[in-house]
Design a protein around this motif. Structure first.
Motif, PDB file in Angstrom:
ATOM      1  N   THR A 169      -3.434   0.860   5.966  1.00 27.12           N
ATOM      2  CA  THR A 169      -3.528   2.228   5.428  1.00 27.12           C
ATOM      3  C   THR A 169      -2.997   3.290   6.372  1.00 27.12           C
ATOM      4  OG1 THR A 169      -5.800   2.452   6.263  1.00 27.12           O
ATOM      5  CG2 THR A 169      -5.525   1.619   4.010  1.00 27.12           C
ATOM      6  N   TYR A 224       0.828  -1.207   0.000  1.00 23.35           N
ATOM      7  CA  TYR A 224       0.000   0.000   0.000  1.00 23.35           C
ATOM      8  C   TYR A 224       0.864   1.259   0.000  1.00 23.35           C
ATOM      9  CZ  TYR A 224      -3.811   3.173   1.202  1.00 23.35           C
ATOM     10  OH  TYR A 224      -4.724   4.189   1.185  1.00 23.35           O
ATOM     11  N   ASP A 283     -10.748  -3.717   0.618  1.00 22.97           N
ATOM     12  CA  ASP A 283     -11.697  -4.302   1.577  1.00 22.97           C
ATOM     13  C   ASP A 283     -11.810  -5.810   1.374  1.00 22.97           C
ATOM     14  OD1 ASP A 283     -12.261  -1.905   2.796  1.00 22.97           O
ATOM     15  OD2 ASP A 283     -14.054  -1.487   1.594  1.00 22.97           O
ATOM     16  N   ARG A 304      -7.438  -3.328   7.864  1.00 25.19           N
ATOM     17  CA  ARG A 304      -7.437  -2.218   6.901  1.00 25.19           C
ATOM     18  C   ARG A 304      -6.797  -0.975   7.507  1.00 25.19           C
ATOM     19  NH1 ARG A 304      -9.676   1.912   3.880  1.00 25.19           N
ATOM     20  NH2 ARG A 304     -10.480   1.330   1.824  1.00 25.19           N
ATOM     21  N   GLY A 349     -10.486   0.993  -3.201  1.00 27.15           N
ATOM     22  CA  GLY A 349     -11.058   0.793  -1.864  1.00 27.15           C
ATOM     23  C   GLY A 349     -11.806  -0.523  -1.763  1.00 27.15           C
ATOM     24  N   GLU A 350     -12.578  -0.830  -2.789  1.00 29.79           N
ATOM     25  CA  GLU A 350     -13.327  -2.088  -2.811  1.00 29.79           C
ATOM     26  C   GLU A 350     -12.382  -3.284  -2.841  1.00 29.79           C
ATOM     27  OE1 GLU A 350     -15.963  -4.531  -6.124  1.00 29.79           O
ATOM     28  OE2 GLU A 350     -15.979  -2.327  -6.152  1.00 29.79           O
ATOM     29  N   GLU A 363     -12.725   8.003  -4.296  1.00 27.85           N
ATOM     30  CA  GLU A 363     -13.908   8.848  -4.116  1.00 27.85           C
ATOM     31  C   GLU A 363     -13.507  10.176  -3.495  1.00 27.85           C
ATOM     32  OE1 GLU A 363     -16.800   5.022  -3.147  1.00 27.85           O
ATOM     33  OE2 GLU A 363     -16.283   6.502  -1.592  1.00 27.85           O
ATOM     34  N   VAL A 392      -3.238   2.606  -5.857  1.00 28.32           N
ATOM     35  CA  VAL A 392      -4.181   3.112  -4.859  1.00 28.32           C
ATOM     36  C   VAL A 392      -5.098   4.185  -5.444  1.00 28.32           C
ATOM     37  CG1 VAL A 392      -2.702   2.596  -2.896  1.00 28.32           C
ATOM     38  CG2 VAL A 392      -2.488   4.806  -4.038  1.00 28.32           C
ATOM     39  N   ASP A 405      -7.589   9.765  -1.612  1.00 26.11           N
ATOM     40  CA  ASP A 405      -8.415   8.724  -1.047  1.00 26.11           C
ATOM     41  C   ASP A 405      -8.226   7.476  -1.885  1.00 26.11           C
ATOM     42  OD1 ASP A 405     -10.322   7.034  -0.153  1.00 26.11           O
ATOM     43  OD2 ASP A 405     -12.012   8.402  -0.427  1.00 26.11           O
ATOM     44  N   PRO A 406      -7.682   6.388  -1.309  1.00 27.26           N
ATOM     45  CA  PRO A 406      -7.428   5.190  -2.102  1.00 27.26           C
ATOM     46  C   PRO A 406      -8.658   4.649  -2.795  1.00 27.26           C
ATOM     47  CG  PRO A 406      -6.352   5.022   0.031  1.00 27.26           C
ATOM     48  CD  PRO A 406      -7.233   6.233   0.086  1.00 27.26           C
ATOM     49  N   SER A 407      -9.847   4.962  -2.280  1.00 27.78           N
ATOM     50  CA  SER A 407     -11.051   4.450  -2.935  1.00 27.78           C
ATOM     51  C   SER A 407     -11.350   5.186  -4.211  1.00 27.78           C
ATOM     52  CB  SER A 407     -12.255   4.608  -1.989  1.00 27.78           C
ATOM     53  OG  SER A 407     -12.553   5.987  -1.795  1.00 27.78           O
TER      54      SER A 407
END
Length: 325
Positions: free
Chosen positions: A298, A229, A271, A294, A267-268, A323, A261, A319-321
Motif C-alpha cells: 500500500t 493495488y 489483510d 501490507r 481492507g479485510e 472506512e 480498493v 481508504d482502501p478499507s
C-alpha cells in the motif's frame, strides 16, 4: 341492460388470399435452418464425447449456446479434455481460432490472427456452473464493487456478472504488469483465456512444487500485489493455491473474486491476502511479517520528483478499507 351488437360489413369480398403470400424460402430462412442444424450437431458432439460425459451438469443448453457462439466467432476451433474441475467451474483445454472468423485449415488466414490469438494456440475455456456456484459468496464480492452497482439478486445474473468481472480483472492486471493468464473472450458464463502450460504438462500450483528460490518468489509475489493495488485491485483470495509456476514464471490465477480498493471489505481482503502469503513463505524459511507486506503493497507511488502522489489509479485519495473517520 340491453346492448346491441352489430357485425361490421367487410370492405371486400373474400378471395384466395394465399395467392398474395410469398411462402418461398429466403436466404435468411436457409441460413437460420443451417445454423440450427449445426448447433444441434455441436450439442450432440459435446454431450456424446467420452471426456465430457461427466461434465453434463456444466453444459446446459445456455452454456452450449455460449460455447457455440465462441466457436462461430473464431475464438475456439476445437475442444479438448478437462484441465481442472471444481465445484463452481471447470476448465477445458481447446485450440483457439482467429477471432472474428473461422479460418479454413491450411488456409493463409489459419496462420495467425489478432495479436496473441492463433488458430493452433492452446487456450483455456473456463465454464462457470450456474446451478452449483456459491451464489452467496459471489454476491459478497460483487456487492460494493462500483463496476457492478445494481447487480440483481438473481443467481444467474450474479454468475454471469462474475464471469465478466474475472475477464475485466485479468485485463486490468495485465495492463498493470502482473503476470496473469491473458483474457481472450467472454460469453455469458464462459471465459476463454490463455492456457498456461499444457493439458498433459499443466502448470503446478505453488503448494505443489519445491520452491527452489523462495526469496525471489516472494519478491515477485509482493511486487505483483503492489502493482495490483496501484491499479486499484486486491486479489481477495491470494494464497499458494492461486499461484502457479511454469517455465520459470510465477502466474497469479483465479481473479474472479478480485475487488477494487474502494470495495467496503477491501481492507479485510487485503489483510487476508497478506496473512496467507506471509504464512506460506514463512513455512518456506523466510521471515515474512504480514504487516510489513501490507505496508509495502500500500505504499503510495512517488511522482518523478520523488513526492508521494497519494492517489490510486487516478482516483481521489481513499481508504482502501472503505472506512472513514
Amino acid at each position: 341492460m340491453n346492448e346491441e351488437f352489430v357485425l361490421l360489413e367487410p370492405d371486400d369480398q373474400p378471395g384466395d388470399e394465399w395467392e398474395q403470400l410469398d411462402v418461398s424460402d429466403t436466404e435468411a430462412d436457409r441460413i437460420a435452418r443451417k445454423q440450427d442444424r449445426e448447433f444441434d450437431e455441436f450439442r450432440k458432439r459435446i454431450k456424446n464425447t467420452e471426456q465430457f460425459k461427466l461434465q453434463e451438469s456444466v453444459f446446459d443448453d445456455a452454456t452450449l449456446a455460449a460455447v457455440y457462439k465462441l466457436v462461430q466467432d473464431g475464438y475456439v476451433d476445437a475442444f479438448g479434455g478437462p484441465v481442472s474441475t471444481g465445484k463452481e467451474a471447470s476448465v477445458f483445454e481447446a485450440l483457439g481460432g482467429q477471432a472474428g472468423e473461422r479460418p479454413e485449415p491450411g488456409s493463409e488466414a489459419a496462420g495467425g490472427g489478432p495479436e496473441g490469438v492463433h488458430s493452433e494456440r492452446e487456450v483455456a475455456v473456463k465454464v462457470y456452473r450456474i446451478n452449483s456456484s456459491n451464489f452467496r459468496q459471489m454476491r459478497d464480492y460483487l456487492e460494493g464493487d462500483p463496476r457492478f452497482d445494481g447487480i440483481a439478486s438473481d443467481k444467474k445474473a450474479v454468475v454471469l456478472a462474475w464471469t465478466r468481472k474475472e475477464f475485466a480483472n485479468l485485463e486490468r492486471a495485465r495492463k498493470a504488469g502482473v503476470r496473469v493468464p491473458e483474457p481472450i473472450a467472454v460469453q455469458r458464463n464462459v471465459l476463454v483465456m490463455e492456457l498456461v502450460g499444457h493439458a498433459e504438462d499443466r502448470a503446478r500450483r505453488l503448494n505443489e512444487v519445491d520452491v527452489e528460490n523462495p526469496e525471489t518468489a516472494y519478491e515477485v509475489v509482493r511486487e505483483y500485489m503492489r502493482r495490483l493495488y496501484r491499479a486499484g485491485l486486491i486479489h481477495g483470495d491470494l494464497s499458494e493455491y492461486n499461484m502457479i509456476i511454469h517455465d520459470g514464471e510465477l502466474v497469479i490465477i483465479d481473479m474472479g473474486q478480485a475487488v477494487t480498493v474502494h470495495h467496503p471489505n477491501a481492507g479485510e481482503f487485503l489483510d487476508r491476502d497478506c496473512e496467507n502469503v506471509a504464512t506460506f513463505f514463512t513455512r518456506e524459511g523466510i521471515d515474512v511479517d504480514p504487516d510489513d507486506l501490507r505496508a509495502y503493497v500500500t505504499e503510495p507511488e512517488s511522482d518523478p520528483a520523488g513526492e508521494p502522489e497519494g492517489k490510486l489509479g487516478g482516483e481521489p485519495d481513499a481508504d482502501p478499507s472503505g472506512e472513514s473517520e
